[in-house]
Scaffold this active site. Structure first.
Site, PDB file in Angstrom:
ATOM      1  N   GLU A 176       7.642  -3.235   6.145  1.00  0.00           N
ATOM      2  CA  GLU A 176       9.060  -2.923   6.416  1.00  0.00           C
ATOM      3  C   GLU A 176       9.232  -1.891   7.531  1.00  0.00           C
ATOM      4  O   GLU A 176       9.832  -0.824   7.331  1.00  0.00           O
ATOM      5  CB  GLU A 176       9.753  -2.428   5.136  1.00  0.00           C
ATOM      6  CG  GLU A 176       9.768  -3.451   4.021  1.00  0.00           C
ATOM      7  CD  GLU A 176      10.619  -3.033   2.818  1.00  0.00           C
ATOM      8  OE1 GLU A 176      11.080  -1.877   2.770  1.00  0.00           O
ATOM      9  OE2 GLU A 176      10.822  -3.868   1.931  1.00  0.00           O
ATOM     10  N   GLU A 375       7.345  -9.083  -1.491  1.00  0.00           N
ATOM     11  CA  GLU A 375       8.086  -8.240  -2.446  1.00  0.00           C
ATOM     12  C   GLU A 375       9.387  -8.940  -2.798  1.00  0.00           C
ATOM     13  O   GLU A 375      10.046  -9.511  -1.933  1.00  0.00           O
ATOM     14  CB  GLU A 375       8.463  -6.868  -1.860  1.00  0.00           C
ATOM     15  CG  GLU A 375       7.354  -5.870  -1.751  1.00  0.00           C
ATOM     16  CD  GLU A 375       7.830  -4.529  -1.173  1.00  0.00           C
ATOM     17  OE1 GLU A 375       9.000  -4.136  -1.411  1.00  0.00           O
ATOM     18  OE2 GLU A 375       7.033  -3.893  -0.472  1.00  0.00           O
TER      19      GLU A 375
END
Length: 470
Positions: A176, A375
């Site tokens: 991320e 995720e």
């Protein structure tokens, strides 16, 4: 281990035999031992020391879920719960205290033991190099604003491939990477708490340069059967309506938050629209000769996709304040769709179809690159309320996983190259400034005793893994 009723009878949604199933984690969020084993300080250790009041209940990264000392029992539990893969991150400040200089032998020993333990239990290790945890000394040099830090990271990546690449075949450069940009340089929820669009753009750009250098180092390491990628939290940008102004707002949000990393990582180039936008407002980053060639020649093998919630936007309702800091919201307003389904604890919308829309976009516009859901998860507060017969009855989490997996299944049936699903997280872990406010794990962690107890969702997932579907 006694198995609770898993609620799986007939398999309606079948997944491939070699589908990756497991959980995800990061060093700072589970290891603890923040000042043990020769580890240097990272920005989280420092920020917590400086401003503990900014962390929920004053809980910092010192102990977290104590994986550093309990990894053997945790990995054994992963195996018992049917996991065939596990994503962890290596702590740069543990492996190379200060970010540059000598390699810490205690850290090498620790990660070797973790990797060997995973392999001994039939669990494939997925290793990520950077998950928000800049060594403090590197941040003091300027963090990702600094070319010196980019070079230090490239060296760190090379060392990781040398030390662990004989056994770890699945690698990622960053998790991320948009989040440190947003949190650290725009919205003040990560250290160094800077609000400055120009510096945010530079940080994002240097992160991609660092990523490309790590990919180059990986290719030079020549790891047999190895793959390298990046993990992006792809957040579909949906316009309020089909009105051209709403569609343009969504297009710009997509450029800034998704394509700023997705396009250079997968295609080796930035979207022209993004370049034009930054240029028009005088925010192009400072570049060096050879950068664009480096990015173009070092694209990824595969992609991790983190998905939690959609982004919904509309055209601006009012003109921006000319004296306020320049922000992405200069181009759009956030939009709350009436009737949306919410996770009230996290304040996030639950929109399961978003995961399908991401995968179709990757199929149609990014060469159907090999990917997996790295995720997806649901944080819930005070889960003790749901204990019955000693087990947290987290049916809400089972429903959340099932409804997302149905859309993954549909994407698979339509030719998307998606190879697995990892929940965030295997066990309850420390969540940055939120600490342990919301719990995400298959396995509950008692912070006083560090006792691990699988939740109902853990048994459901085990049955899903054993049955090859649900």
């Amino acid at each position: 281990m006694e198995r609770a009723d898993d609620g799986i009878k007939d398999v309606q949604y079948r997944f491939p035999k070699d589908f990756w199933l497991g959980g995800a984690s990061s060093a700072t969020q589970i290891e603890g031992a923040a000042r043990e084993g020769g580890k240097g300080l990272n920005i989280w250790d420092y920020w917590f020391e400086k401003e503990p009041h900014r962390f929920y209940d004053g809980v910092g990264p010192d102990t977290t879920s104590d994986f550093y000392h309990r990894y053997r029992e945790d990995i054994k539990l992963m195996k018992e719960l049917g996991h065939n893969s596990f994503r962890f991150s290596i702590s740069w400040s543990r492996l190379i205290p200060g970010g540059i200089g000598e390699v810490n032998p205690e850290a090498v020993d620790f990660y070797n033991r973790v990797i060997d333990e995973l392999l001994a239990n039939g669990i494939e290790p997925f290793a990520n190099l950077y998950h928000f945890d800049m060594p403090l000394e590197m941040q003091q040099l300027g963090g990702w604003e600094s070319r010196k830090v980019v070079e230090a990271y490239a060296r760190y990546a090379r060392i990781c491939f040398e030390k662990f690449g004989d056994r770890v075949k699945k690698w990622f450069t960053h998790n991320e990477p948009i989040v440190p940009v947003e949190g650290g340089y725009l919205y003040d929820f990560h250290y160094p708490n800077i609000v400055d669009f120009r510096r945010a753009v530079q940080v994002a750009y240097h992160t991609i340069v660092a990523h490309a250098k790590a990919v180059k180092a990986f290719r030079e390491a020549n790891i047999k059967d190895g793959k390298i990628g990046i993990i992006l939290n792809l957040t579909p940008s949906y316009p309020r309506s089909e009105h051209p102004a709403d569609r343009q707002a969504a297009h710009i949000a997509d450029l800034l938050f998704n394509r700023s990393f997705l396009d250079p990582a997968v295609k080796g180039e930035y979207p022209q629209d993004l370049i034009d936008l930054l240029k028009a407002h005088g925010f192009l980053p400072v570049t060096q000769e050879g950068d664009l060639e480096l990015i173009r020649e070092h694209t990824i093998d595969w992609l991790g996709v983190n998905y939690y919630q959609p982004r919904r936007v509309k055209a601006k309702e009012t003109l921006p304040n000319p004296y306020a800091p320049f922000m992405p919201e200069r181009f759009f307003d956030n939009y709350e769709m009436p009737g949306r389904k919410m996770n009230p604890y996290r304040g996030w919308e639950i929109y399961e179809k978003g995961i399908y829309d991401i995968l179709i976009n990757l199929r149609d516009n990014y060469g159907n690159i090999e990917c997996f859901i790295s995720e997806n998860g649901m944080g819930v507060q005070n889960e003790e309320r749901f204990i019955k017969d000693g087990i947290i009855q987290d049916d809400y989490r089972i429903d959340f996983i099932k409804e997302h997996l149905k859309w993954v299944h549909k994407a698979l049936s339509e030719g998307c190259n998606v190879k697995g699903y990892h929940l965030w997280a295997f066990m309850d872990c420390w969540s940055w400034t939120n600490a342990y406010k919301n719990r995400y794990g298959f396995v509950s962690v008692d912070l006083k005793t560090q006792k691990r107890t699988p939740k109902k969702s853990a048994y459901w997932f085990k049955a899903f893994a054993e049955n090859g579907g649900f």
